[in-house]
Design an enzyme around this catalytic site. Structure first.
Site, short mmCIF file in Angstrom:
data_model
loop_
_atom_site.label_atom_id
_atom_site.label_comp_id
_atom_site.label_asym_id
_atom_site.label_seq_id
_atom_site.Cartn_x
_atom_site.Cartn_y
_atom_site.Cartn_z
N ASP A 87 51.81 79.13 74.08
CA ASP A 87 52.06 77.89 74.83
C ASP A 87 51.79 78.20 76.29
OD1 ASP A 87 53.46 75.63 76.15
OD2 ASP A 87 54.22 75.23 74.14
N PHE A 123 50.15 72.36 67.49
CA PHE A 123 50.92 71.32 68.20
C PHE A 123 50.38 71.10 69.62
CE2 PHE A 123 54.23 73.33 65.47
CZ PHE A 123 54.74 72.21 64.83
N SER A 153 49.00 61.52 64.80
CA SER A 153 49.96 60.52 65.27
C SER A 153 49.70 59.16 64.63
CB SER A 153 49.80 60.39 66.78
OG SER A 153 50.50 59.27 67.25
N ALA A 154 50.76 58.39 64.50
CA ALA A 154 50.63 57.02 64.01
C ALA A 154 49.78 56.18 64.96
CB ALA A 154 52.02 56.40 63.89
N TYR A 203 44.83 59.29 75.13
CA TYR A 203 45.64 60.19 74.29
C TYR A 203 45.37 59.90 72.81
CZ TYR A 203 49.61 61.55 71.42
OH TYR A 203 50.37 62.03 70.40
N LYS A 251 43.40 62.03 69.53
CA LYS A 251 43.91 62.33 68.18
C LYS A 251 42.89 61.89 67.12
CE LYS A 251 47.84 64.21 69.22
NZ LYS A 251 47.96 65.66 69.09
N ARG A 277 55.56 46.17 77.41
CA ARG A 277 54.75 47.29 77.88
C ARG A 277 53.36 47.16 77.26
NH1 ARG A 277 56.82 53.35 76.58
NH2 ARG A 277 56.28 52.71 74.45
N GLY A 321 50.09 47.58 75.37
CA GLY A 321 49.70 48.44 74.25
C GLY A 321 50.73 48.57 73.15
N ASP A 322 51.97 48.10 73.38
CA ASP A 322 53.00 48.23 72.33
C ASP A 322 52.71 47.26 71.18
OD1 ASP A 322 54.51 50.24 73.40
OD2 ASP A 322 56.06 48.95 74.25
P1 NAD Z 1 55.46 68.66 73.80
O1 NAD Z 1 54.75 68.30 75.05
O2 NAD Z 1 56.92 68.89 73.86
O3 NAD Z 1 54.77 69.94 73.14
C1 NAD Z 1 53.41 70.24 73.30
C2 NAD Z 1 53.33 71.67 73.81
O4 NAD Z 1 51.96 72.04 73.97
C3 NAD Z 1 54.00 71.85 75.18
O5 NAD Z 1 54.94 72.89 75.07
C4 NAD Z 1 52.85 72.21 76.12
O6 NAD Z 1 53.27 73.10 77.14
C5 NAD Z 1 51.85 72.81 75.17
N1 NAD Z 1 50.44 72.70 75.58
C6 NAD Z 1 49.75 71.60 75.96
N2 NAD Z 1 48.49 71.92 76.21
C7 NAD Z 1 48.33 73.25 75.97
C8 NAD Z 1 47.26 74.16 76.04
N3 NAD Z 1 46.03 73.76 76.43
N4 NAD Z 1 47.48 75.45 75.73
C9 NAD Z 1 48.71 75.87 75.36
N5 NAD Z 1 49.78 75.05 75.26
C10 NAD Z 1 49.59 73.75 75.56
O7 NAD Z 1 55.12 67.54 72.72
P2 NAD Z 1 55.70 67.32 71.26
O8 NAD Z 1 56.43 66.04 71.25
O9 NAD Z 1 56.35 68.55 70.77
O10 NAD Z 1 54.33 67.09 70.48
C11 NAD Z 1 53.67 68.12 69.77
C12 NAD Z 1 52.37 67.55 69.23
O11 NAD Z 1 52.66 66.42 68.42
C13 NAD Z 1 51.40 67.07 70.32
O12 NAD Z 1 50.09 67.37 69.92
C14 NAD Z 1 51.63 65.57 70.32
O13 NAD Z 1 50.50 64.87 70.77
C15 NAD Z 1 51.92 65.29 68.86
N6 NAD Z 1 52.70 64.07 68.62
C16 NAD Z 1 53.88 63.88 69.27
C17 NAD Z 1 54.59 62.69 69.06
C18 NAD Z 1 55.88 62.42 69.78
O14 NAD Z 1 56.28 61.26 69.84
N7 NAD Z 1 56.58 63.43 70.31
C19 NAD Z 1 54.11 61.73 68.17
C20 NAD Z 1 52.90 61.98 67.52
C21 NAD Z 1 52.21 63.15 67.75
N1 UFG Z 2 60.92 51.28 74.76
C1 UFG Z 2 61.71 50.54 75.61
N2 UFG Z 2 62.11 51.12 76.77
C2 UFG Z 2 61.77 52.39 77.13
C3 UFG Z 2 60.96 53.16 76.24
C4 UFG Z 2 60.55 52.56 75.07
O1 UFG Z 2 62.04 49.39 75.33
O2 UFG Z 2 62.16 52.84 78.21
C5 UFG Z 2 60.49 50.68 73.49
C6 UFG Z 2 58.98 50.56 73.37
O3 UFG Z 2 58.54 49.33 73.90
C7 UFG Z 2 58.79 50.65 71.86
C8 UFG Z 2 59.94 51.56 71.39
O4 UFG Z 2 60.89 51.54 72.45
O5 UFG Z 2 58.99 49.40 71.30
C9 UFG Z 2 59.50 52.98 71.14
O6 UFG Z 2 58.78 53.44 72.28
P1 UFG Z 2 58.40 54.97 72.51
O7 UFG Z 2 57.71 55.06 73.82
O8 UFG Z 2 59.60 55.82 72.30
O9 UFG Z 2 57.43 55.29 71.30
P2 UFG Z 2 56.03 54.63 70.91
O10 UFG Z 2 56.21 54.04 69.56
O11 UFG Z 2 55.49 53.77 71.95
O12 UFG Z 2 55.07 55.91 70.87
C10 UFG Z 2 55.46 57.15 70.32
C11 UFG Z 2 54.78 58.29 71.09
C12 UFG Z 2 53.31 58.27 70.87
C13 UFG Z 2 53.03 58.29 69.40
C14 UFG Z 2 53.72 57.15 68.72
C15 UFG Z 2 53.51 57.16 67.25
O13 UFG Z 2 55.04 58.15 72.49
O14 UFG Z 2 52.74 59.43 71.44
O15 UFG Z 2 55.12 57.21 68.97
O16 UFG Z 2 53.81 58.39 66.74
F1 UFG Z 2 51.70 58.21 69.21
#
Ligand code: NAD
Ligand code: UFG
Length: 349
Positions: free
Chosen positions: A32, A81, A125-126, A151, A155, A301, A303-304
């Site tokens: 990382d 990840f 991701s969804a 972003y 994906k 927001r 894009g939601d």
């Molecule tokens: P996070 O940011 O906590 O973890 C990602 C990690 O990758 C971080 O620790 C960051 O420092 C590291 N990183 C980024 N670029 C790097 C690079 N070039 N080299 C080495 N390390 C690097 O995010 P998370 O929530 O743990 O998500 C993990 C994965 O799941 C991501 O690919 C994210 O896009 C995907 N994802 C997350 C969500 C969500 O809602 N959290 C939903 C769908 C998909």
């Molecule tokens: N929301 C609020 N207030 C806030 C934050 C979020 O009302 O301050 C609402 C949003 O409008 C949405 C819901 O809460 O309706 C969830 O929002 P999040 O931002 O927590 O999550 P998203 O569904 O928008 O997106 C997340 C991750 C994306 C990922 C997606 C599907 O941020 O990276 O889930 O996995 F792609």
């Protein structure tokens, strides 16, 4: 003991998966660059599991760094990840997102090929789905589309890169590349110890960390992004999946990949199959906290989507995956982590 390389393993989902793997008979190596994580998360994994493992602070985009990791460790499989994930930031800085997310995947695959490592689980991701024509997002029938933000598009593109590489000949001599792309819905929760959890930099973009910061007094109120959607209470519906369930999903995906011979690509939803509205999430947090969550309704927001809920049948059929944690478990654990560490890892100095 199988050795799993976790790129981005210091982040939210990676660190919880590392704990689960270490506690279930796997060895892990974490790479990382700490661009969105704290070194203290790595220490927390060690403290919670009382297991040792190697950590490399390195950028996955750079093959030289990866070669060193693969040279020094006999890696059996990778969970990839690492990536940047802030939707809004990716609209402002698309090049940064394409550079980080696409380059890292291509570099990783090249180094895997050089070391005959043929199994990789990918964090998808969804967000890659277009609007579904039924209530649930299905891997086969819901179309994957160019996302509304860079972003999401990274994906989609990373899934194509992985699938094309599975179908190509570059891994043939090694027995074929095997890929499981896991399409996460909305992660929530933290480790039951409360000593590791989601640790966003700056103002949280996501609902759960924003609410927990309100509940510990770091922010005044939650902005609810719209209450005029065509949903039962007017707020958006999401499929929240507990971080421990997600960690289990990754472990099952690895097991599945280890059972395969030959090239293989598959994409599977990881969700609970149950939708919860923003108001329902607020209520669940209020129950956990025994206190009200102050909020204001603001505009939608950009894009939601009104509703995203996973069809979970494929995960069940192929991986034997079913969630065992509820939304209430998720909100309770998220809050426990935030209350124990109101300033996240800043607190652990
Ligand atoms: P996070 O940011 O906590 O973890 C990602 C990690 O990758 C971080 O620790 C960051 O420092 C590291 N990183 C980024 N670029 C790097 C690079 N070039 N080299 C080495 N390390 C690097 O995010 P998370 O929530 O743990 O998500 C993990 C994965 O799941 C991501 O690919 C994210 O896009 C995907 N994802 C997350 C969500 C969500 O809602 N959290 C939903 C769908 C998909
Ligand atoms: N929301 C609020 N207030 C806030 C934050 C979020 O009302 O301050 C609402 C949003 O409008 C949405 C819901 O809460 O309706 C969830 O929002 P999040 O931002 O927590 O999550 P998203 O569904 O928008 O997106 C997340 C991750 C994306 C990922 C997606 C599907 O941020 O990276 O889930 O996995 F792609």
């Amino acid at each position: 003991m199988q050795k799993i390389l976790l790129t981005g393993g210091a982040g939210y989902i990676g660190s919880h998966t590392a704990i689960y793997l270490l506690e279930h008979g796997y060895d892990v190596v974490i790479v990382d660059n700490l661009s969105n994580a704290s070194r203290k998360a790595v220490d927390a994994i060690k403290n919670i599991t009382r297991k040792s493992f190697k950590f490399y602070r390195a950028d996955v985009r750079y093959k030289t760094a990866l070669y060193k990791v693969f040279r020094e460790n006999k890696i059996d499989a990778v969970v990839h990840f690492a990536g940047l994930k802030a939707v809004g930031e990716s609209v402002d800085k698309p090049l940064m997102y394409y550079d980080n997310n696409l380059k890292s995947t291509v570099a990783l695959l090249n180094v895997m090929k050089a070391y005959n490592v043929t199994r990789v689980v990918f964090s998808s991701s969804a967000t890659i789905y277009a609007d579904p024509d039924s209530r649930l997002y299905n891997e086969k029938t819901t179309k994957v589309a160019r996302a509304t933000n860079a972003y999401g598009t990274t994906k989609v593109m990373q899934e194509y890169i992985l699938e094309d590489t599975v179908n190509g000949a570059e891994f043939s001599d090694a027995g074929g590349l095997k890929v499981m792309s896991l399409r996460y819905f909305n992660p929530i929760g933290a480790h039951e110890s409360g000593d590791i959890g989601e640790n966003p930099n700056g103002i949280p973009n996501n609902l759960a960390p924003y609410i927990t910061q309100v509940l510990v007094g770091r922010r005044e109120y939650l902005s609810v992004f719209g209450d005029d959607y065509d949903t039962p209470d007017g707020t958006c519906i999401r499929d929240y999946i507990h971080i421990t369930d997600l960690a289990i999903g990754h472990t099952l995906a690895l097991k599945y990949l280890f059972s395969l011979t030959g090239a293989h690509f598959d994409a599977i939803n990881l969700g609970s199959g149950k939708g919860s509205s923003v108001f329902e999430v607020i209520k669940s947090f209020e129950k956990a906290a025994g206190a009200e969550v102050p909020y204001k309704i603001t505009g939608r927001r950009a894009g939601d989507l009104p509703e995203t809920v996973a069809d979970v049948q494929k995960a069940k059929n192929i991986l034997g995956f079913v969630t065992t944690h509820t939304l209430d478990d998720g909100t309770l654990d998220s809050l426990n982590w935030q209350q124990k560490h109101p300033n996240g890892f800043e607190e652990l100095d």
